[in-house]
Design a protein around this motif. Sequence first.
Motif: not given
Length: 288
Positions: A107-131
Motif C-alpha cells: 500500500s502507498s498513501f499520500a502524506n502531505q501534512y502528516g495526516e497519514t503518518s504511520g499508516l503505510q508502515a502499519a498496512m505493509n507490515g513494517q510496524a503492525p503494532g502501531t495500528s
Amino acid sequence: MQLLLTKYRSGALAALFLTLTALPGHAQFGGVVFDPTQSAHALQQIYQNVQNSVTWQQQLANTIQLLATADKDYQQAITTYNMIHGNLKNFSSKSIWQTIQSQLTLSSFANQYGETSGLQAAMNGQAPGTSSLVWRLMNLGLNSTSSSFLRGQVLGSSHALATLSRMEAMDGVSSQCLGSVGNYNMMRNGNLLPQSSLTQSQFDTTSFTTTELEQLNLLNMANAHHLNESQAQGALHACEAAQAAVQNMAQRTAAADEINNAAFVQQQRSVFSSAPANSSHTWDTYLP
C-alpha cells in the motif's frame, strides 16, 4: 512333462506285449490252439491303454496351458514392478503442473501534512503494532465541550451516546483490521523465501527429490503452508465481518431515528393541532 511321456511309452509297450502274447500258438503235437478268453482280455487291455493315453495327453495339454498362464502373470508382474520402481526413483514429469504465483502489492498513501503518518508502515507490515495509534491520530477526536455534554446523556435513549458507541466500535474494528492487514503483509514477505524453495523442490527432477519419501515430505510442507495461508485469510475475513457489523449499527440507528421521529411528530400533533380552522383531522396522520 518327462514323467508323463515315460508313462505313455510304458503303456504302449505293455499293450504291444499283450498283443503278441495273445497271438495263436502251436500245440504240443503240431496243431494250432486259439484261446478266445485270452484274446478278449488282450483287446480289453489295449483299449484301456488307449484311454489312458488320451487322458495323459489331456493332462499334458492342461499342464502346458497352466505353465503359459503362469509365465504371462510373471511377465505382467515384472512390467508392473519396473513401472512402479521407475516412478518412485525418477518421477520427473512435473513441469506440466507449474503455475505462476501472484506477487503481493504494498500500500502507498499520500502524506502531505502528516495526516497519514504511520499508516503505510502499519498496512505493509513494517510496524503492525502501531495500528491503534495510527487510527486515532488520523481521525477527529472529541473536545472537552462534547465530553461534558455526553456525561449528561441517558444511556439507551440518547442519540449522541448511540453515535459515540458506533464511533468507538469503528475505532476498535478498524484498528484490528489495520493490524491484521499489516500482519498478513509481514507474513507474506517472510514466507516468500520458504515458498520459493518449496516450489523449486516440487518441480526438481533429480533423484534427490523424486523418491517417494521426499515427495511425501513435500506434500506435508505444502499442506502446512496452505494451513498458515488459510488462517491468515480467516483473520481478514473476520475483519470484513466486523466492519459489516459496524455498518449495520449506522443503519439501525437511522431506522430507530425514523421511528422515534414519526412517534414524536404524531404525539405533538395530537396535543397541539396543526390543522387549519374548521378542517378535518387529516393533518394528524400527515408526515412532511
